[in-house]
Design a protein around this motif. Structure first.
Motif, PDB file in Angstrom:
ATOM      1  N   TYR A   1      -4.362 -27.925  14.011  1.00 52.85           N
ATOM      2  CA  TYR A   1      -4.934 -29.253  14.250  1.00 52.85           C
ATOM      3  C   TYR A   1      -4.160 -30.000  15.333  1.00 52.85           C
ATOM      4  N   THR A   2      -2.847 -29.813  15.359  1.00 54.05           N
ATOM      5  CA  THR A   2      -2.054 -30.421  16.428  1.00 54.05           C
ATOM      6  C   THR A   2      -2.519 -29.900  17.780  1.00 54.05           C
ATOM      7  N   GLY A   3      -2.708 -28.580  17.883  1.00 55.73           N
ATOM      8  CA  GLY A   3      -3.136 -27.977  19.144  1.00 55.73           C
ATOM      9  C   GLY A   3      -4.496 -28.461  19.605  1.00 55.73           C
ATOM     10  N   ILE A   4      -5.459 -28.528  18.694  1.00 58.40           N
ATOM     11  CA  ILE A   4      -6.816 -28.925  19.093  1.00 58.40           C
ATOM     12  C   ILE A   4      -6.859 -30.412  19.443  1.00 58.40           C
ATOM     13  N   THR A   5      -5.993 -31.233  18.820  1.00 57.78           N
ATOM     14  CA  THR A   5      -5.935 -32.656  19.161  1.00 57.78           C
ATOM     15  C   THR A   5      -5.396 -32.840  20.579  1.00 57.78           C
ATOM     16  N   LEU A   6      -4.338 -32.104  20.938  1.00 54.26           N
ATOM     17  CA  LEU A   6      -3.817 -32.169  22.306  1.00 54.26           C
ATOM     18  C   LEU A   6      -4.875 -31.702  23.296  1.00 54.26           C
ATOM     19  N   ALA A   7      -5.628 -30.660  22.936  1.00 55.83           N
ATOM     20  CA  ALA A   7      -6.678 -30.151  23.816  1.00 55.83           C
ATOM     21  C   ALA A   7      -7.758 -31.208  24.045  1.00 55.83           C
ATOM     22  N   GLU A   8      -8.155 -31.903  22.975  1.00 48.60           N
ATOM     23  CA  GLU A   8      -9.169 -32.958  23.109  1.00 48.60           C
ATOM     24  C   GLU A   8      -8.665 -34.105  23.975  1.00 48.60           C
ATOM     25  N   TYR A   9      -7.381 -34.412  23.883  1.00 45.86           N
ATOM     26  CA  TYR A   9      -6.803 -35.500  24.680  1.00 45.86           C
ATOM     27  C   TYR A   9      -6.930 -35.195  26.175  1.00 45.86           C
ATOM     28  N   PHE A  10      -6.595 -33.980  26.564  1.00 41.01           N
ATOM     29  CA  PHE A  10      -6.721 -33.618  27.979  1.00 41.01           C
ATOM     30  C   PHE A  10      -8.186 -33.451  28.378  1.00 41.01           C
ATOM     31  N   ARG A  11      -9.017 -33.001  27.454  1.00 39.38           N
ATOM     32  CA  ARG A  11     -10.460 -32.940  27.731  1.00 39.38           C
ATOM     33  C   ARG A  11     -11.011 -34.319  28.068  1.00 39.38           C
TER      34      ARG A  11
ATOM     35  N   MET B   1      -9.678 -36.636  29.595  1.00 40.17           N
ATOM     36  CA  MET B   1      -9.338 -37.025  30.970  1.00 40.17           C
ATOM     37  C   MET B   1     -10.278 -36.397  31.991  1.00 40.17           C
ATOM     38  N   GLY B   2     -11.106 -35.434  31.522  1.00 45.69           N
ATOM     39  CA  GLY B   2     -11.997 -34.735  32.439  1.00 45.69           C
ATOM     40  C   GLY B   2     -11.505 -33.356  32.826  1.00 45.69           C
ATOM     41  N   TYR B   3     -10.551 -32.817  32.058  1.00 46.46           N
ATOM     42  CA  TYR B   3     -10.044 -31.479  32.332  1.00 46.46           C
ATOM     43  C   TYR B   3     -10.776 -30.443  31.478  1.00 46.46           C
ATOM     44  N   HIS B   4     -10.793 -29.213  31.988  1.00 49.23           N
ATOM     45  CA  HIS B   4     -11.290 -28.087  31.202  1.00 49.23           C
ATOM     46  C   HIS B   4     -10.077 -27.405  30.570  1.00 49.23           C
ATOM     47  N   VAL B   5     -10.063 -27.352  29.243  1.00 43.34           N
ATOM     48  CA  VAL B   5      -8.902 -26.890  28.495  1.00 43.34           C
ATOM     49  C   VAL B   5      -9.248 -25.612  27.750  1.00 43.34           C
ATOM     50  N   ALA B   6      -8.331 -24.652  27.778  1.00 40.03           N
ATOM     51  CA  ALA B   6      -8.471 -23.432  26.979  1.00 40.03           C
ATOM     52  C   ALA B   6      -7.367 -23.429  25.934  1.00 40.03           C
ATOM     53  N   MET B   7      -7.756 -23.332  24.668  1.00 38.23           N
ATOM     54  CA  MET B   7      -6.781 -23.294  23.583  1.00 38.23           C
ATOM     55  C   MET B   7      -6.723 -21.892  23.002  1.00 38.23           C
ATOM     56  N   MET B   8      -5.519 -21.320  22.955  1.00 41.38           N
ATOM     57  CA  MET B   8      -5.300 -20.002  22.364  1.00 41.38           C
ATOM     58  C   MET B   8      -4.649 -20.193  20.995  1.00 41.38           C
ATOM     59  N   ALA B   9      -5.292 -19.720  19.950  1.00 41.17           N
ATOM     60  CA  ALA B   9      -4.734 -19.813  18.600  1.00 41.17           C
ATOM     61  C   ALA B   9      -4.361 -18.417  18.129  1.00 41.17           C
ATOM     62  N   ASP B  10      -3.060 -18.182  17.951  1.00 39.66           N
ATOM     63  CA  ASP B  10      -2.575 -16.836  17.621  1.00 39.66           C
ATOM     64  C   ASP B  10      -1.643 -16.928  16.416  1.00 39.66           C
ATOM     65  N   SER B  11      -2.105 -16.666  15.213  1.00 37.45           N
ATOM     66  CA  SER B  11      -3.451 -16.235  14.907  1.00 37.45           C
ATOM     67  C   SER B  11      -3.986 -17.051  13.740  1.00 37.45           C
ATOM     68  N   THR B  12      -5.304 -17.154  13.668  1.00 38.27           N
ATOM     69  CA  THR B  12      -5.922 -17.947  12.610  1.00 38.27           C
ATOM     70  C   THR B  12      -5.791 -17.278  11.244  1.00 38.27           C
ATOM     71  N   SER B  13      -5.507 -15.974  11.218  1.00 34.88           N
ATOM     72  CA  SER B  13      -5.281 -15.307   9.930  1.00 34.88           C
ATOM     73  C   SER B  13      -4.027 -15.845   9.264  1.00 34.88           C
ATOM     74  N   ARG B  14      -2.969 -16.073  10.052  1.00 38.21           N
ATOM     75  CA  ARG B  14      -1.730 -16.631   9.488  1.00 38.21           C
ATOM     76  C   ARG B  14      -1.967 -18.067   8.997  1.00 38.21           C
ATOM     77  N   TRP B  15      -2.823 -18.774   9.711  1.00 35.80           N
ATOM     78  CA  TRP B  15      -3.190 -20.134   9.292  1.00 35.80           C
ATOM     79  C   TRP B  15      -3.938 -20.082   7.952  1.00 35.80           C
ATOM     80  N   ALA B  16      -4.864 -19.121   7.834  1.00 29.72           N
ATOM     81  CA  ALA B  16      -5.614 -18.972   6.587  1.00 29.72           C
ATOM     82  C   ALA B  16      -4.691 -18.567   5.444  1.00 29.72           C
ATOM     83  N   GLU B  17      -3.670 -17.758   5.752  1.00 32.21           N
ATOM     84  CA  GLU B  17      -2.705 -17.371   4.715  1.00 32.21           C
ATOM     85  C   GLU B  17      -1.917 -18.594   4.233  1.00 32.21           C
TER      86      GLU B  17
END
Length: 594
Positions: free
Chosen positions: A318-328, A330-346
């Motif tokens: 959630y921290t990562g996607i919030t930072l991504a939305e903040y730069f979005r 501003m009018g930027y195109h942002v790519a977020m890499m989440a490595d890995s969502t399995s560990r998040w689910a665990e």
């Protein structure tokens, strides 16, 4: 009466008989003021998940509420920085606590002493509203940060600072709020709202937008198997599932370096510590091919390794996607890499078990699908509140145990992502990278992006793409027969399919990240390469139709040469493609006349 700890169960702390807290509130737990979040409120028991190690806490220690949700600081100083899962700067924590980070302690996410060169765009007497850009800061050589008015502020500017050097806490604007408007933000004085370079935002709440845009523009990666066969749009979502050693992290690194996003947010969620160390070292050394500046000058890293507290791992996404939305915004195109969502689910599963919730499939909580949906739905290509176009593209790695794609995290991720790049351990062991299995992978963005590719590359681009996929599918079905009885008994038309597909696999799908012309391939070259392989097939079909033996065509050398053309032709001069096509046609003509 102060609220005190009643019970401790791993990262979950219980408070008895209190009405001091609300769900989602950020709190400080114990003498060391460990950061926590209220996750459940009841008449008798209030439950708090603590984002730090709880060993050493004892019953009776005080818990202090903040009356605000768990939030992150947004402002200059994010780019090039390395944070943990709750946006604490790891470099600052190392300075204070050494290599072994100590618990507790209050850290500011942004450097509050550094002065930034600020260009103020507004003047007293002008009006301002939420999301509007009122100043700019040249944060790095690659990125200019645009300072935006908080979304809940609207009114007339009564004071505007001159352009100059300011810290993130210095007053830049004062706004007299409109009546009947909500302007409840920190920094208000005498009915005026003070705007600085910094603002805070709750990580679990999506930032507002004006409207969503159709996903009709590709995120160009330079990787042929992705761009040509399984494309991803800007604002799209993709999953990279694969077992241990199949190249999930490596593929994300390649995409982070070469994709045409303006800003990269890389979240290492529950990965091994040595792997994250390698990521940090490599990102620090990489040069951005677009700007020739360090890649970190447009990257934010969030490191939450497997030995860090499990609750913070859950928050890191959630921290990562919030930072991504903040730069979005501003009018930027942002790519977020989440490595890995399995560990998040665990992490979700472990906390759910501590809470004694009823488990669902394989012990994961019943709300796993909804949490995944909430996360991936925050991607998108949008019109921002200030009228700019921005996007957040999310590429999430999935680590199914034993490479079993039928497990819950992979299956639920497939429900909420539209591109699925399945990594194959057999391809990885054969050193075929990217190890994306072309039979199990798919992209639902292909139809959305067809017009873009046909208009901006060539009108035959997607027709060629479909023909390549058809050849690979036909080869896959023929290989079952070949395994049983061998290839020699096949008719010539089926032998042709197998030979052409082999050339496609070696010369098109396999890519060399260490070769200067093959690590990134522009779309025009990808199209011309597809044309070569389809010409091989088309000319071979003429030989089969004429009932001539096709073996001399196979041994003429054009198949081997086609498989190696990715190294022979650079990314700027495409004249040699005509020579390849002429040589293929001559070899086919010689076979027909022979």
């Amino acid at each position: 009466m102060n609220s005190c700890i009643y019970g401790i169960n791993g990262p979950v702390v219980t408070v008895k008989n209190t009405k001091d807290f609300f769900v989602g509130e950020m709190v400080f737990v114990g003498k060391e003021r460990l950061i926590g979040e209220v996750i459940s409120v009841a008449t008798e028991d209030t439950l708090i998940q603590v984002y730090e190690e709880t060993a050493g806490l004892s019953a009776g220690e005080e818990i202090v509420g903040t009356k605000s949700p768990i939030s992150v600081d947004l402002g200059p100083g994010l780019i090039g920085n390395i944070f943990d899962g709750i946006e604490r700067p790891l470099k600052e924590m190392e300075k204070k606590g050494g290599a072994f980070i100590s618990r507790g302690g209050e850290y500011t996410s942004l450097n509050e002493e550094k002065q930034w060169e600020v260009t103020v765009l507004k003047k007293p007497g002008e009006r301002i509203k939420g999301g509007e850009i009122f100043a700019t800061v040249k944060e790095t050589e690659s990125i200019t940060q645009k300072i935006m008015c908080p979304v809940n502020v609207c009114g007339e500017i009564t004071f505007a600072a001159e352009s100059g050097n300011y810290t993130v806490n210095d007053t830049v604007l004062k706004v007299k709020p409109d009546k009947n408007k909500t302007n409840a933000i920190a920094g208000s004085e005498e009915n005026e709202v003070i705007l600085t370079l910094k603002q805070r935002w709750p990580i679990r709440k999506p930032r507002p937008i004006k409207n969503r845009l159709p996903v009709t523009v590709p995120l160009i990666t330079g990787q042929r198997v992705i761009d040509s066969l399984f494309p991803l749009s800007k604002g799209g979502t993709a999953a990279i599932p694969g077992g241990f050693g199949t190249g999930k992290t490596m593929t994300q690194h390649q995409l982070a370096k070469w994709c045409d996003a303006d800003i990269i947010i890389y979240v290492g969620c529950g990965e091994r510590g040595n792997e994250m160390t390698q990521v940090l070292d490599e990102f620090s050394a990489l040069i951005d091919p677009r700007t020739k500046k360090p890649l970190l000058s447009r990257t934010v890293l969030i490191a939450n390794t497997s030995n860090m507290p499990v609750a913070a791992r859950e928050a890191s996404i959630y921290t990562g996607i919030t930072l991504a939305e903040y730069f979005r915004d501003m009018g930027y195109h942002v790519a977020m890499m989440a490595d890995s969502t399995s560990r998040w689910a665990e992490a979700l599963r472990e906390i759910s078990g501590r809470l004694e919730e009823m488990p669902a499939e394989e012990g994961f909580p019943a709300y796993l699908p909804s949490r995944l949906a909430e996360f991936y739905e925050r991607a998108g290509r949008v019109t921002t509140l200030n009228g700019n176009e921005g996007s957040v593209s999310v590429i999430g790695a999935v680590s199914p145990q034993g490479a079993d794609f039928s497990e819950p995290v992979t299956q639920n991720t497939k429900r909420f992502t539209r591109a699925f790049w399945a990594l194959d351990k057999n391809l990885a062991y054969e050193r075929h990278y990217p190890a994306i299995n072309w039979m199990e992978s798919y992209s639902e963005y292909a139809d959305d992006l067809a017009d873009y590719f046909n208009k901006n590359v060539d009108e035959k681009f997607f027709d060629f793409r479909q023909q390549i996929i058809n050849i690979l599918r036909e080869e896959n079905s023929l290989m079952e027969i070949v395994k049983l009885i061998g290839a020699d008994v096949l008719p010539d038309d089926q032998k042709l399919v197998i030979e052409v597909a082999k050339a496609i696999r070696l010369g098109f799908l396999q890519q060399n990240a260490f070769h200067k012309d093959d690590t990134y391939v522009p779309l025009k070259k990808q199209f011309l390469m597809m044309n070569v392989f389809l010409t091989l097939y088309k000319e071979g079909k003429k030989i089969v139709a004429a009932s001539k033996p096709v073996a001399p065509y196979f041994t003429s050398g054009v198949f081997e040469k086609a498989a190696k053309l990715k190294y022979d032709i650079d990314n700027e001069h495409f004249d040699k493609f005509d020579d390849y096509l002429a040589e293929i046609k001559k070899a086919a003509e010689d076979t027909l006349n022979g």
